[in-house]
Design a protein around this motif. Structure first.
Motif, PDB file in Angstrom:
ATOM      1  N   ILE A  11       0.860  -1.189   0.000  1.00  0.00           N
ATOM      2  CA  ILE A  11       0.000   0.000   0.000  1.00  0.00           C
ATOM      3  C   ILE A  11       0.892   1.235   0.000  1.00  0.00           C
ATOM      4  CG2 ILE A  11      -1.824   1.263   1.194  1.00  0.00           C
ATOM      5  CD1 ILE A  11      -2.531  -1.417   2.574  1.00  0.00           C
ATOM      6  N   VAL A  12       0.733   2.066  -1.021  1.00  0.00           N
ATOM      7  CA  VAL A  12       1.557   3.265  -1.150  1.00  0.00           C
ATOM      8  C   VAL A  12       0.660   4.475  -1.397  1.00  0.00           C
ATOM      9  CG1 VAL A  12       3.538   1.979  -2.057  1.00  0.00           C
ATOM     10  CG2 VAL A  12       1.859   2.948  -3.654  1.00  0.00           C
ATOM     11  N   GLY A  13       1.278   5.639  -1.379  1.00  0.00           N
ATOM     12  CA  GLY A  13       0.542   6.871  -1.617  1.00  0.00           C
ATOM     13  C   GLY A  13       1.106   7.992  -0.772  1.00  0.00           C
ATOM     14  N   GLY A  37       6.850   0.589   5.843  1.00  0.00           N
ATOM     15  CA  GLY A  37       7.636   1.015   4.692  1.00  0.00           C
ATOM     16  C   GLY A  37       7.886   2.512   4.696  1.00  0.00           C
ATOM     17  N   ASP A  38       7.963   3.088   5.891  1.00  0.00           N
ATOM     18  CA  ASP A  38       8.233   4.514   6.046  1.00  0.00           C
ATOM     19  C   ASP A  38       9.612   4.673   6.667  1.00  0.00           C
ATOM     20  OD1 ASP A  38       8.346   7.070   7.724  1.00  0.00           O
ATOM     21  OD2 ASP A  38       6.529   7.422   6.548  1.00  0.00           O
ATOM     22  N   ILE A  96       1.181 -16.322   6.800  1.00  0.00           N
ATOM     23  CA  ILE A  96       0.657 -14.983   7.103  1.00  0.00           C
ATOM     24  C   ILE A  96       0.909 -14.080   5.909  1.00  0.00           C
ATOM     25  CG2 ILE A  96       0.881 -12.979   8.620  1.00  0.00           C
ATOM     26  CD1 ILE A  96       1.868 -14.953  10.797  1.00  0.00           C
ATOM     27  N   LEU A  97      -0.097 -13.290   5.526  1.00  0.00           N
ATOM     28  CA  LEU A  97       0.055 -12.396   4.384  1.00  0.00           C
ATOM     29  C   LEU A  97       0.876 -11.169   4.783  1.00  0.00           C
ATOM     30  CD1 LEU A  97      -0.800 -11.625   1.436  1.00  0.00           C
ATOM     31  CD2 LEU A  97      -2.712 -10.374   2.481  1.00  0.00           C
ATOM     32  N   PRO A  98       2.027 -10.927   4.142  1.00  0.00           N
ATOM     33  CA  PRO A  98       2.777  -9.700   4.418  1.00  0.00           C
ATOM     34  C   PRO A  98       2.092  -8.498   3.768  1.00  0.00           C
ATOM     35  CG  PRO A  98       4.177 -11.439   3.452  1.00  0.00           C
ATOM     36  CD  PRO A  98       2.747 -11.822   3.211  1.00  0.00           C
ATOM     37  N   VAL A  99       1.905  -7.433   4.543  1.00  0.00           N
ATOM     38  CA  VAL A  99       1.280  -6.208   4.048  1.00  0.00           C
ATOM     39  C   VAL A  99       2.273  -5.073   4.260  1.00  0.00           C
ATOM     40  CG1 VAL A  99      -0.722  -4.684   4.157  1.00  0.00           C
ATOM     41  CG2 VAL A  99      -0.986  -7.126   4.703  1.00  0.00           C
ATOM     42  N   LEU A 100       2.941  -4.666   3.180  1.00  0.00           N
ATOM     43  CA  LEU A 100       3.962  -3.618   3.249  1.00  0.00           C
ATOM     44  C   LEU A 100       3.289  -2.267   3.039  1.00  0.00           C
ATOM     45  CD1 LEU A 100       6.982  -2.802   3.349  1.00  0.00           C
ATOM     46  CD2 LEU A 100       7.089  -3.241   0.887  1.00  0.00           C
ATOM     47  N   VAL A 101       3.406  -1.382   4.028  1.00  0.00           N
ATOM     48  CA  VAL A 101       2.677  -0.119   4.004  1.00  0.00           C
ATOM     49  C   VAL A 101       3.650   1.040   4.202  1.00  0.00           C
ATOM     50  CG1 VAL A 101       0.844   1.261   5.055  1.00  0.00           C
ATOM     51  CG2 VAL A 101       0.655  -1.242   4.998  1.00  0.00           C
ATOM     52  N   GLY A 102       3.678   1.985   3.258  1.00  0.00           N
ATOM     53  CA  GLY A 102       4.536   3.138   3.474  1.00  0.00           C
ATOM     54  C   GLY A 102       4.616   4.063   2.285  1.00  0.00           C
ATOM     55  N   THR A 104       7.616   5.803   1.589  1.00  0.00           N
ATOM     56  CA  THR A 104       9.002   6.013   1.159  1.00  0.00           C
ATOM     57  C   THR A 104       9.244   5.154  -0.075  1.00  0.00           C
ATOM     58  OG1 THR A 104       9.642   6.418   3.458  1.00  0.00           O
ATOM     59  CG2 THR A 104      11.416   6.029   1.876  1.00  0.00           C
ATOM     60  N   GLY A 105       9.092   5.768  -1.235  1.00  0.00           N
ATOM     61  CA  GLY A 105       9.066   5.030  -2.490  1.00  0.00           C
ATOM     62  C   GLY A 105      10.289   4.179  -2.740  1.00  0.00           C
ATOM     63  N   LEU A 106      11.481   4.731  -2.546  1.00  0.00           N
ATOM     64  CA  LEU A 106      12.697   3.983  -2.837  1.00  0.00           C
ATOM     65  C   LEU A 106      12.815   2.762  -1.938  1.00  0.00           C
ATOM     66  CD1 LEU A 106      15.264   3.754  -4.484  1.00  0.00           C
ATOM     67  CD2 LEU A 106      16.417   5.226  -2.817  1.00  0.00           C
ATOM     68  N   TYR A 107      12.410   2.889  -0.686  1.00  0.00           N
ATOM     69  CA  TYR A 107      12.450   1.751   0.235  1.00  0.00           C
ATOM     70  C   TYR A 107      11.532   0.632  -0.265  1.00  0.00           C
ATOM     71  CZ  TYR A 107      15.082   3.944   4.068  1.00  0.00           C
ATOM     72  OH  TYR A 107      16.054   4.505   4.850  1.00  0.00           O
ATOM     73  N   VAL A 108      10.317   0.998  -0.640  1.00  0.00           N
ATOM     74  CA  VAL A 108       9.354   0.007  -1.098  1.00  0.00           C
ATOM     75  C   VAL A 108       9.839  -0.670  -2.375  1.00  0.00           C
ATOM     76  CG1 VAL A 108       7.011  -0.315  -1.992  1.00  0.00           C
ATOM     77  CG2 VAL A 108       7.399   1.154   0.008  1.00  0.00           C
TER      78      VAL A 108
END
Length: 314
Positions: A11-13, A37-38, A96-102, A104-108
């Motif tokens: 999830i990004v934005g 992901g921040d 378990i479903l990993p949900v990456l949220v953040g 910081t575009g380059l990190y993601v």
């Protein structure tokens, strides 16, 4: 979806668009856990200004790579890449479903794609020399020196991010090549099987939400939180270059008033949100959802949950 790559939801934005809430709802619906992901939420003590999820907001959903690093330490993209991938592997192997949220575009992107980072070892003496110069001269002279040897750094490194400026100068000092030449040349391969969701909102409403969010942060104690870091002597570190802290540090230094600092936080947050949207729209294949209708946000969240459910069945 492909069966030979690990599944995850991303999830990004921009800031203040609602990523945290959606990440929790997706984790609740699909037996998932959240991976932060921040870049700034990794730091301890930077809670209010980075909008770190609270225990109540998390609703029992575990959050990983959050609130674990001393604010005096630096944190690299390469380290985040390694640690986030380890978290994804660990969760996936447990069912378990990993949900990456953040935001910081380059990190993601570094996590999802096969980026190979050339880790140039530190030159402690050179770094300490530059840090002392930064304390005496301020960040501007070092930033000008960086742009002389690596003009492309203007698009990657903010002049006030002293630690990144020093690291870039250190890489040039050790290798004779600018940091830009150590970045991957070709678009790397996708390593995972992600459902990438982007949240957006009409610009005027997003900016209004950002302004209101900053006012709420001040009410919750942002100024006191920043002053605590300031009083600990945490200066010229990666952590306090975060929006909200660097502006208040200027006020604590007597450069302008607290009221001016708050307005700068709002302005810089709005500008950051604009850069985030631009970056994500040019860097990854994202399924975008408009969150402008705030009053019916749960309806939009249910729409996204149905979308995710369909993708996870493919």
């Amino acid at each position: 979806m492909s069966q030979n790559k690990e599944r995850c939801v991303v999830i990004v934005g921009p800031t203040a668009v609602g990523k945290t809430k959606l990440g929790i709802e997706i984790a609740k619906a699909f037996h998932g856990e959240v991976i932060n992901g921040d870049a700034m939420q990794v730091y301890q003590g930077l809670d209010i200004g980075t909008a770190k999820v609270t225990e109540k907001e998390a609703e029992g959903i575990p959050h990983h790579l959050l609130d674990f690093l001393d604010p005096r330490e630096s944190y690299t993209v390469a380290r985040f890449q390694k640690e986030a991938r380890e978290q994804i592997d660990s969760l996936y192997n447990k069912g378990i479903l990993p949900v990456l949220v953040g935001g910081t575009g380059l990190y993601v992107k570094a996590v999802l794609y096969d980026y190979q980072f050339n880790e140039v070892k530190e030159d402690t003496a050179f770094r300490e020399h530059l840090q002392k110069r930064a304390e005496v001269e301020g960040p501007d002279p070092l930033y000008r020196e960086l742009l002389e040897v690596d003009p492309e750094a203007k698009d990657r490194i903010h002049p006030n991010n002293v630690q990144r400026v020093i690291r870039a100068l250190e890489i040039y000092h050790k290798t004779g090549k600018p940091m830009s030449e150590h970045l991957p040349e070709n678009e790397p391969a996708l390593l995972f099987d992600p459902v990438i969701i982007g949240l957006t909102m009409e610009r005027h409403l997003l900016y209004e939400r950002i302004n209101q969010r900053v006012d709420m942060m001040v009410q919750k104690g942002l100024i006191e939180e920043a002053k605590s870091l300031y009083d600990q002597g945490i200066r010229h570190t990666q952590s306090v270059q975060a929006i909200g802290y660097k502006e208040l540090f200027g006020a604590f230094d007597g450069e302008y008033s607290i009221e001016t600092a708050v307005e700068l936080i709002k302005r810089n947050s709005r500008r950051f949100a604009k850069r985030q949207l631009t970056w994500f729209r040019h860097q990854m294949a994202i399924e975008w959802f408009d969150m402008t209708d705030v009053e019916n946000s749960y309806k939009k969240i249910n729409e996204i949950l149905e979308f995710v459910a369909g993708k996870l069945k493919d």
